[in-house]
Design a protein around this motif. Structure first.
Motif, short mmCIF file in Angstrom:
data_model
loop_
_atom_site.label_atom_id
_atom_site.label_comp_id
_atom_site.label_asym_id
_atom_site.label_seq_id
_atom_site.Cartn_x
_atom_site.Cartn_y
_atom_site.Cartn_z
N THR A 1 7.41 -13.69 -60.32
CA THR A 1 6.78 -12.66 -59.49
C THR A 1 5.72 -11.87 -60.22
OG1 THR A 1 8.53 -11.12 -60.06
CG2 THR A 1 8.82 -12.41 -58.04
N ARG A 2 5.67 -11.90 -61.53
CA ARG A 2 4.67 -11.09 -62.23
C ARG A 2 3.28 -11.71 -62.17
NH1 ARG A 2 4.66 -12.28 -68.40
NH2 ARG A 2 5.73 -14.26 -68.46
N TYR A 3 3.17 -12.93 -61.66
CA TYR A 3 1.87 -13.57 -61.49
C TYR A 3 1.55 -13.70 -60.01
CZ TYR A 3 2.31 -15.01 -66.37
OH TYR A 3 2.45 -15.03 -67.73
N PRO A 4 0.26 -13.63 -59.66
CA PRO A 4 -0.10 -13.94 -58.26
C PRO A 4 0.30 -15.39 -57.95
CG PRO A 4 -1.92 -12.87 -59.38
CD PRO A 4 -0.88 -13.17 -60.43
N GLN A 5 0.71 -15.62 -56.71
CA GLN A 5 1.19 -16.94 -56.33
C GLN A 5 0.03 -17.94 -56.19
OE1 GLN A 5 4.56 -17.68 -56.07
NE2 GLN A 5 4.57 -15.68 -57.06
N LEU A 6 0.27 -19.16 -56.61
CA LEU A 6 -0.70 -20.24 -56.47
C LEU A 6 -0.10 -21.31 -55.58
CD1 LEU A 6 -1.86 -20.76 -60.17
CD2 LEU A 6 -3.10 -19.60 -58.36
N ARG B 1 -9.08 -15.86 -62.76
CA ARG B 1 -9.66 -14.57 -62.39
C ARG B 1 -10.10 -14.59 -60.93
NH1 ARG B 1 -13.25 -13.56 -66.62
NH2 ARG B 1 -11.48 -12.79 -67.80
N ASN B 2 -10.62 -15.73 -60.45
CA ASN B 2 -11.02 -15.85 -59.05
C ASN B 2 -9.82 -15.83 -58.10
OD1 ASN B 2 -13.71 -15.99 -59.76
ND2 ASN B 2 -13.78 -18.24 -59.71
N ARG B 3 -8.64 -16.03 -58.62
CA ARG B 3 -7.44 -16.02 -57.79
C ARG B 3 -6.61 -14.75 -57.98
NH1 ARG B 3 -9.75 -20.32 -58.15
NH2 ARG B 3 -9.54 -22.03 -56.70
N GLY B 4 -7.22 -13.71 -58.56
CA GLY B 4 -6.58 -12.41 -58.62
C GLY B 4 -5.77 -12.12 -59.86
N PHE B 5 -5.85 -12.95 -60.89
CA PHE B 5 -5.12 -12.71 -62.13
C PHE B 5 -5.88 -11.69 -62.97
CE2 PHE B 5 -3.16 -16.51 -60.73
CZ PHE B 5 -1.97 -16.67 -61.41
N THR B 6 -5.14 -10.81 -63.64
CA THR B 6 -5.76 -9.85 -64.55
C THR B 6 -5.88 -10.49 -65.93
OG1 THR B 6 -3.66 -8.91 -65.22
CG2 THR B 6 -4.73 -7.91 -63.30
N ASN B 7 -6.67 -9.88 -66.81
CA ASN B 7 -6.83 -10.43 -68.16
C ASN B 7 -5.51 -10.55 -68.91
OD1 ASN B 7 -9.54 -10.94 -67.94
ND2 ASN B 7 -10.17 -8.99 -68.82
N PRO B 8 -4.62 -9.53 -68.90
CA PRO B 8 -3.33 -9.70 -69.59
C PRO B 8 -2.48 -10.82 -68.98
CG PRO B 8 -3.74 -7.37 -69.17
CD PRO B 8 -4.80 -8.14 -68.44
N GLN B 9 -2.54 -10.98 -67.67
CA GLN B 9 -1.80 -12.08 -67.04
C GLN B 9 -2.37 -13.43 -67.46
OE1 GLN B 9 -2.28 -10.93 -62.93
NE2 GLN B 9 -0.16 -10.17 -62.81
N ILE B 10 -3.68 -13.53 -67.55
CA ILE B 10 -4.31 -14.79 -67.96
C ILE B 10 -3.91 -15.13 -69.39
CG2 ILE B 10 -6.53 -15.90 -68.46
CD1 ILE B 10 -7.67 -14.28 -66.06
N VAL B 11 -4.00 -14.15 -70.28
CA VAL B 11 -3.61 -14.39 -71.68
C VAL B 11 -2.14 -14.79 -71.76
CG1 VAL B 11 -3.28 -13.27 -73.92
CG2 VAL B 11 -5.40 -12.90 -72.64
N GLY B 12 -1.28 -14.09 -71.02
CA GLY B 12 0.15 -14.42 -71.02
C GLY B 12 0.42 -15.81 -70.49
N LEU B 13 -0.29 -16.20 -69.44
CA LEU B 13 -0.09 -17.52 -68.85
C LEU B 13 -0.55 -18.62 -69.78
CD1 LEU B 13 1.01 -18.69 -66.27
CD2 LEU B 13 -1.28 -18.65 -65.32
#
Length: 136
Positions: A22-27, A52-64
């Motif tokens: 749940t901490r990530y936007p759904q794909l 980023r185009n799908r609503g992820f923030t920078n910390p979420q992108i790095v974490g993913l």
């Protein structure tokens, strides 16, 4: 020297579950597959833009991306004894038959950084051979 590779039993499924939290936007599944192909090709800047185009923030992108790296194959270059093996062979001859009975006991050893350990095991084996004598 031995090079061994370790990875999750099912890295694509594990990565999917990491995204599905749940901490990530759904794909959607096709978006997930597109993202996986970008990451496996190590196209991290393209994957960053994609997320980023799908609503992820920078910390979420790095974490993913870090979670993806954790599920990737890791290579370790190790040297060591991997197995001790003890054998007890018994051979005897009955007429033209040669019979070999053998008991082998294995003690597997895990290499450094190896995630798996195995229990010692043993097994019996037998072989029978028949001698042919060719006339002169």
């Amino acid at each position: 020297m031995f090079i061994h590779f370790r990875q999750s039993n099912n890295p694509i499924r594990d990565f999917y579950y990491a995204i599905d939290r749940t901490r990530y936007p759904q794909l959607e599944k096709r978006e997930y597959l597109a993202l996986s192909s970008l990451l496996y090709a190590e196209r991290f800047p393209a994957a960053t833009v994609y997320l980023r185009n799908r609503g992820f923030t920078n910390p979420q992108i790095v974490g993913l991306i870090n979670e993806f790296q954790n599920f990737k194959i890791q290579e370790f270059n190790s040297f060591g004894i991997m197995n001790y093996s003890f054998s007890l062979p018994v051979s005897f001859q009955v007429g033209k038959l040669n019979i070999l009975l053998n008991y082998t006991y294995n003690i597997p050893i895990s290499l450094p950084k190896e995630q798996f350990s195995y229990d010692p095991n043993g097994y019996f084996s037998a072989s029978v051979s028949y001698m042919l004598f060719w006339g002169k």
